[in-house]
Design a protein around this motif. Structure first.
Motif, PDB file in Angstrom:
ATOM      1  N   ASP A 127      75.211   1.799  58.151  1.00 56.18           N
ATOM      2  CA  ASP A 127      74.249   0.968  57.437  1.00 56.18           C
ATOM      3  C   ASP A 127      73.026   1.795  57.068  1.00 56.18           C
ATOM      4  O   ASP A 127      72.730   2.824  57.698  1.00 56.18           O
ATOM      5  N   SER A 128      72.296   1.322  56.077  1.00 55.76           N
ATOM      6  CA  SER A 128      71.160   2.096  55.566  1.00 55.76           C
ATOM      7  C   SER A 128      70.031   2.246  56.572  1.00 55.76           C
ATOM      8  O   SER A 128      69.210   3.162  56.445  1.00 55.76           O
ATOM      9  N   ASP A 129      69.972   1.369  57.584  1.00 52.24           N
ATOM     10  CA  ASP A 129      68.910   1.485  58.589  1.00 52.24           C
ATOM     11  C   ASP A 129      69.364   2.231  59.840  1.00 52.24           C
ATOM     12  O   ASP A 129      68.634   2.297  60.832  1.00 52.24           O
ATOM     13  N   GLU A 134      68.966   8.298  57.600  1.00 54.02           N
ATOM     14  CA  GLU A 134      67.614   8.673  57.184  1.00 54.02           C
ATOM     15  C   GLU A 134      67.646   9.859  56.216  1.00 54.02           C
ATOM     16  O   GLU A 134      68.279  10.879  56.470  1.00 54.02           O
ATOM     17  N   VAL A 137      69.774   7.667  51.971  1.00 55.77           N
ATOM     18  CA  VAL A 137      70.038   6.370  51.342  1.00 55.77           C
ATOM     19  C   VAL A 137      69.853   6.465  49.827  1.00 55.77           C
ATOM     20  O   VAL A 137      68.766   6.777  49.338  1.00 55.77           O
ATOM     21  N   ASP A 145      75.575  -1.868  51.635  1.00 54.07           N
ATOM     22  CA  ASP A 145      75.682  -2.326  53.021  1.00 54.07           C
ATOM     23  C   ASP A 145      76.427  -3.651  53.133  1.00 54.07           C
ATOM     24  O   ASP A 145      77.234  -3.837  54.038  1.00 54.07           O
ATOM     25  N   ALA A 491      65.122   3.695  49.900  1.00 58.49           N
ATOM     26  CA  ALA A 491      65.505   3.319  51.266  1.00 58.49           C
ATOM     27  C   ALA A 491      64.806   2.033  51.694  1.00 58.49           C
ATOM     28  O   ALA A 491      65.429   1.140  52.292  1.00 58.49           O
ATOM     29  N   GLU A 492      63.530   1.920  51.381  1.00 59.26           N
ATOM     30  CA  GLU A 492      62.785   0.719  51.771  1.00 59.26           C
ATOM     31  C   GLU A 492      63.362  -0.522  51.098  1.00 59.26           C
ATOM     32  O   GLU A 492      63.574  -1.559  51.752  1.00 59.26           O
ATOM     33  N   GLN A 494      66.365  -0.938  49.925  1.00 60.19           N
ATOM     34  CA  GLN A 494      67.717  -1.187  50.417  1.00 60.19           C
ATOM     35  C   GLN A 494      67.695  -1.814  51.812  1.00 60.19           C
ATOM     36  O   GLN A 494      68.417  -2.777  52.087  1.00 60.19           O
ATOM     37  N   ILE A 495      66.885  -1.276  52.683  1.00 57.38           N
ATOM     38  CA  ILE A 495      66.819  -1.787  54.058  1.00 57.38           C
ATOM     39  C   ILE A 495      66.243  -3.200  54.092  1.00 57.38           C
ATOM     40  O   ILE A 495      66.687  -4.045  54.883  1.00 57.38           O
ATOM     41  N   ASN A 496      65.286  -3.480  53.226  1.00 59.48           N
ATOM     42  CA  ASN A 496      64.723  -4.838  53.174  1.00 59.48           C
ATOM     43  C   ASN A 496      65.797  -5.864  52.823  1.00 59.48           C
ATOM     44  O   ASN A 496      65.827  -6.969  53.384  1.00 59.48           O
ATOM     45  N   ARG A 499      68.100  -6.394  55.847  1.00 60.36           N
ATOM     46  CA  ARG A 499      67.460  -7.223  56.872  1.00 60.36           C
ATOM     47  C   ARG A 499      67.430  -8.693  56.449  1.00 60.36           C
ATOM     48  O   ARG A 499      67.601  -9.589  57.287  1.00 60.36           O
TER      49      ARG A 499
END
Length: 562
Positions: A127-129, A134, A137, A145, A491-492, A494-496, A499
């Motif tokens: 997963d991206s997180d 790191e 992404v 994801d 990355a930010e 994608q991870i948001n 989540r």
């Protein structure tokens, strides 16, 4: 079998001897040839000229006609006279939204198929997180994801009207599940979807090294994809058996096709063990080959691969449906042939490689961007690469005749040589215990490494010319190239989204399904696809599915070759 007939072969042989003693000898007295012996890039000796004597032992049936066994001259009787090959430029970077914009740009430029490149975390099932993700992404492909990413990736694109290829392997079955769920959400008929996942895990152990699980469960996943698609997605290719990455790892052109067909044999054996008849799934097997820069050798390679495949499917596996014996392949020009020095001449390299792919009968084609030795290609580079295909299709008229080089004494002789050597390698692999055993012993890997080393030495010494690198070098060259930018917010963003999906889904349901997945995975006779589809529909992430199975199956460690 009937052979190509000669009215008087002895007379022709005498004429050749006379020509060598007169014209050739006289000319060589004035000017020597450039080399004492000429070879193809793959090491096949090349004669000064070829005559009908060089194909006198070739069965007429082996050359045959397009669309008829053994399909040497093409898988379809009319080939590009009916429809040009699919022009399928690969794209992938950033988030689903970012790549979606590139897709729509390419479609607007006349592209007729889509191809998706995924970032390293997605390829490897993280997963991206995850800490391993790191810095990676969306950097060298699109990040995926969950199903939410697939929705963004294909937003506004009618999946029943355009085929989609997804270049992914160890986690390919999860992407297939996402594609199925996306199609169902949008009301598409699964039997109208066309395209492929790559899913060729054996060549990963041989060459590209993108693997997660040990070999046996990984091959089981491939088996499950093929059997599930055979019953649920009638037009979809559940695997793209790939020589491309074997070549890019450094193999010879011969090993590229021979090792690929060894992998084919393993997959077919595994699927037929389930009780599925070969003619129920073989028509949807597809292939992916590189097109290197030895023009005629590549064309002969493609023709020999078709002929060998047809004979394998008929004679080894008992296929009766001609579609089961018809090798269809995607082709990509050779990334390994691209150079940073004088990078604009990569356009010319790519054009010749693309032309040989077309003359070799490819069903779809990606032409590399001139700037791919630096980074992900820019829009301008991709447009030029696409225009290269369009010029071949629309301006050169090479698509107007099926297999226009068929009957060339040189090409037919080289095709025969390739077929013979392909079967020699397959026979050797069989005698030594089969593909999986030899992968574990690094047999394939050693052959690839040896040829790669030999090629590197030839480039270093100048024996293998590379324009701009070891010949016609410009030491004072100042490279002025536009580089595709990496968006630091990727990355930010994608991870948001990841989540948000985790927060909004039914986590108890996902947890229960993950436990059920382990039970299915323990039963080797069960198919893993239906439950994976349910997990994806419930909002499970790729990383969660992969991590759960790692606890059961473990991960693979290679025995390196020294």
């Amino acid at each position: 079998m009937s052979k190509i007939e000669l009215d008087d072969p002895e007379t022709l042989q005498n004429e050749i001897r006379d020509w060598e003693q007169r014209e050739v000898k006289s000319f060589l007295g004035k000017q020597k040839e450039r080399k004492d012996q000429f070879y193809t890039s793959g090491g096949f000796p090349v004669k000064r000229t070829y005559t009908v004597l060089d194909v006198k032992d070739t069965p007429v049936e082996d050359v045959g006609l397009p669309g008829r066994f053994p399909f040497t001259r093409g898988p379809y009787p009319t080939m590009y006279r009916s429809r040009h090959w699919t022009m399928r430029q690969i794209a992938g970077f950033g988030t689903g939204e970012d790549t979606n914009k590139r897709f729509k740009y390419l479609i607007a430029q006349g592209q007729t198929g889509l191809s998706v490149d995924f970032d390293m975390p997605t390829l490897m099932g993280y997963d991206s997180d995850h800490p391993m993700s790191e810095g990676e992404v969306g950097r060298e492909g699109v990040a995926v994801d969950t199903i939410a990413d697939m929705e963004a990736l294909f937003d506004g694109i009618d999946l029943e009207k355009i085929s989609v290829s997804m270049t992914i392997n160890p986690s390919a079955w999860i992407l297939l599940a996402m594609y199925v769920v996306l199609a169902e959400k949008r009301g598409f008929d699964l039997n109208k979807l066309s395209g492929t996942i790559q899913a060729d895990i054996l060549k990963e152990y041989m060459a590209q090294k993108e693997y997660i699980f040990p070999i046996d469960p990984s091959v089981r996943i491939v088996r499950d994809c093929i059997t599930w698609c055979a019953r649920n997605m009638k037009r979809y290719n559940p695997i793209n058996i790939s020589g491309y990455h074997i070549s890019e790892a450094g193999s010879s052109p011969l090993h590229e096709v021979a090792f690929t067909l060894c992998n084919l044999i393993t997959y077919v054996e595994e699927v037929t063990k389930t009780g599925l008849a070969v003619d129920e799934f073989a028509p949807r097997l597809a292939f992916f080959f590189v097109c290197q820069n030895d023009f005629f050798e590549e064309i002969a390679k493609f023709r020999a691969a078709r002929r060998a495949y047809a004979k394998i499917m008929r004679d080894r596996f008992g296929a009766r449906n001609p579609e089961s014996m018809r090798l269809r392949f995607h082709c990509q020009t050779a990334a390994a042939s691209l150079t940073r020095p004088q990078y604009k001449i990569n356009i010319i390299r790519t054009a010749f490689e693309a032309l040989s792919a077309v003359l070799g009968g490819a069903q779809s084609l990606h032409t590399n961007g001139m700037d791919e030795a630096f980074a992900i290609p820019t829009e301008e580079a991709m447009k030029i690469a696409l225009r290269t295909q369009q010029i071949i299709a629309e301006e050169t008229n090479v698509a107007n005749v099926v297999d226009p080089l068929g009957g060339s004494y040189f090409l037919e002789s080289l095709t025969d040589d390739y077929e013979k050597k392909i079967f020699e390698i397959i026979d050797e692999v069989d005698k030594l215990g089969g593909t999986i055993k030899l992968i574990k012993e690094s047999w394939f890997q050693k052959h690839i490494a040896d040829y790669a080393y030999d090629t590197a030495i030839k480039k270093q010494t100048g024996e293998k010319p590379v324009i701009g690198v070891n010949k016609y070098v410009e030491p004072e060259e100042k490279v002025d190239v536009e580089i595709h930018p990496h968006d630091e917010t990727t990355a930010e963003r994608q991870i948001n989204r990841l989540r948000r999906v985790r927060k909004e889904r039914d986590n108890a349901k996902v947890s229960a399904l993950l436990d059920q997945l382990v039970r299915v995975a323990k039963d080797e006779s069960a198919n893993i696809m239906p439950l994976t589809i349910e997990l994806v529909r419930a909002g499970a992430s790729m990383g969660e599915i992969v991590e759960k199975l790692k606890k059961l199956w473990g991960t693979y460690r290679e025995n390196p070759v020294f």
